[in-house]
Design a protein around this motif. Sequence first.
Motif, PDB file in Angstrom:
ATOM      1  N   THR A  59       0.829  -1.211   0.000  1.00  0.00           N
ATOM      2  CA  THR A  59       0.000   0.000   0.000  1.00  0.00           C
ATOM      3  C   THR A  59       0.860   1.255   0.000  1.00  0.00           C
ATOM      4  O   THR A  59       2.045   1.216   0.351  1.00  0.00           O
ATOM      5  CB  THR A  59      -0.934   0.036   1.234  1.00  0.00           C
ATOM      6  N   GLY A  60       0.240   2.348  -0.387  1.00  0.00           N
ATOM      7  CA  GLY A  60       0.919   3.640  -0.359  1.00  0.00           C
ATOM      8  C   GLY A  60      -0.106   4.742  -0.232  1.00  0.00           C
ATOM      9  O   GLY A  60      -1.291   4.539  -0.511  1.00  0.00           O
ATOM     10  N   SER A  61       0.351   5.895   0.237  1.00  0.00           N
ATOM     11  CA  SER A  61      -0.525   7.058   0.345  1.00  0.00           C
ATOM     12  C   SER A  61       0.238   8.276  -0.131  1.00  0.00           C
ATOM     13  O   SER A  61       1.468   8.230  -0.251  1.00  0.00           O
ATOM     14  CB  SER A  61      -0.983   7.243   1.797  1.00  0.00           C
ATOM     15  N   ASN A  62      -0.491   9.366  -0.403  1.00  0.00           N
ATOM     16  CA  ASN A  62       0.239  10.560  -0.865  1.00  0.00           C
ATOM     17  C   ASN A  62       1.064  11.151   0.271  1.00  0.00           C
ATOM     18  O   ASN A  62       0.650  11.169   1.431  1.00  0.00           O
ATOM     19  CB  ASN A  62      -0.687  11.587  -1.522  1.00  0.00           C
ATOM     20  N   GLN A  63       2.238  11.596  -0.106  1.00  0.00           N
ATOM     21  CA  GLN A  63       3.206  12.137   0.845  1.00  0.00           C
ATOM     22  C   GLN A  63       3.571  13.533   0.368  1.00  0.00           C
ATOM     23  O   GLN A  63       4.266  13.693  -0.631  1.00  0.00           O
ATOM     24  CB  GLN A  63       4.454  11.239   0.898  1.00  0.00           C
ATOM     25  N   GLU A  64       3.048  14.536   1.085  1.00  0.00           N
ATOM     26  CA  GLU A  64       3.269  15.912   0.638  1.00  0.00           C
ATOM     27  C   GLU A  64       4.497  16.525   1.297  1.00  0.00           C
ATOM     28  O   GLU A  64       5.099  15.930   2.212  1.00  0.00           O
ATOM     29  CB  GLU A  64       2.006  16.741   0.915  1.00  0.00           C
ATOM     30  N   ASN A  65       4.858  17.703   0.813  1.00  0.00           N
ATOM     31  CA  ASN A  65       6.040  18.379   1.324  1.00  0.00           C
ATOM     32  C   ASN A  65       5.823  19.887   1.207  1.00  0.00           C
ATOM     33  O   ASN A  65       5.138  20.330   0.280  1.00  0.00           O
ATOM     34  CB  ASN A  65       7.263  17.941   0.487  1.00  0.00           C
ATOM     35  N   ALA A  66       6.441  20.641   2.123  1.00  0.00           N
ATOM     36  CA  ALA A  66       6.321  22.106   2.087  1.00  0.00           C
ATOM     37  C   ALA A  66       6.822  22.646   0.747  1.00  0.00           C
ATOM     38  O   ALA A  66       6.322  23.663   0.253  1.00  0.00           O
ATOM     39  CB  ALA A  66       7.104  22.719   3.240  1.00  0.00           C
ATOM     40  N   ALA A  67       7.800  21.965   0.169  1.00  0.00           N
ATOM     41  CA  ALA A  67       8.211  22.276  -1.211  1.00  0.00           C
ATOM     42  C   ALA A  67       7.294  21.424  -2.090  1.00  0.00           C
ATOM     43  O   ALA A  67       7.582  20.254  -2.371  1.00  0.00           O
ATOM     44  CB  ALA A  67       9.669  21.924  -1.419  1.00  0.00           C
ATOM     45  N   TYR A  68       6.150  21.978  -2.457  1.00  0.00           N
ATOM     46  CA  TYR A  68       5.048  21.191  -3.029  1.00  0.00           C
ATOM     47  C   TYR A  68       5.436  20.126  -4.064  1.00  0.00           C
ATOM     48  O   TYR A  68       5.000  18.986  -3.970  1.00  0.00           O
ATOM     49  CB  TYR A  68       3.974  22.107  -3.628  1.00  0.00           C
ATOM     50  N   PRO A  69       6.259  20.468  -5.074  1.00  0.00           N
ATOM     51  CA  PRO A  69       6.532  19.441  -6.105  1.00  0.00           C
ATOM     52  C   PRO A  69       7.344  18.261  -5.586  1.00  0.00           C
ATOM     53  O   PRO A  69       7.463  17.247  -6.283  1.00  0.00           O
ATOM     54  CB  PRO A  69       7.326  20.209  -7.180  1.00  0.00           C
ATOM     55  N   SER A  70       7.892  18.372  -4.392  1.00  0.00           N
ATOM     56  CA  SER A  70       8.667  17.253  -3.845  1.00  0.00           C
ATOM     57  C   SER A  70       7.778  16.121  -3.341  1.00  0.00           C
ATOM     58  O   SER A  70       8.266  15.021  -3.074  1.00  0.00           O
ATOM     59  CB  SER A  70       9.559  17.723  -2.690  1.00  0.00           C
TER      60      SER A  70
END
Length: 163
Positions: A59-70
Amino acid sequence: MKQINLTTSIEIFESKEELSRQEQELVKHAEEACRKAYAPYSEFNVGAAVLLENGKIITGSNQENAAYPSGLCAERTAIFYANAQYPDTPVVSMAIIAINKNGILENPVAPCGACRQVLLETELRFKKAYDILLVGQSSIQKIKSSKDLLPLSFIGEGLLKKN
Ligand code: THU
């Protein structure tokens, strides 16, 4: 001038109960993954579950970052992990689901273009099409090949390999 018409084949299910036991299990895993997303910027949680030919579910889920495209989408998190752990094992099926502040999305979630490209390469790499279940509250769409999700795709033709 010539014209070609492309067709996309999608099976529509009105509820999870119409799916096979194995598919229902996969959807359950995708939903659990969704709840583990790190999405403080969009508050849009996506979960993906991949069933491999060896019976493993990744399984996997979205992993966001303050530097959005990362950040990375759920689908690519799951599929890259599956391919990294089991490089010789084809995918049998995949389920994708998304939750926002109102709960599970009403309509099936549509994977982004970059994810479609990656899902397609996993099909080509193992020379094996796999089912993709796009899950919503009101319906579930089953796509039998990622080629249906990404017609006219770039498949590396023309890349110059050294040999
Ligand atoms: N996202 C996914 O994880 N998968 C999709 O199919 C669409 C979008 C993520 C990326 C970002 O973290 C958030 O959803 C909003 O775009």
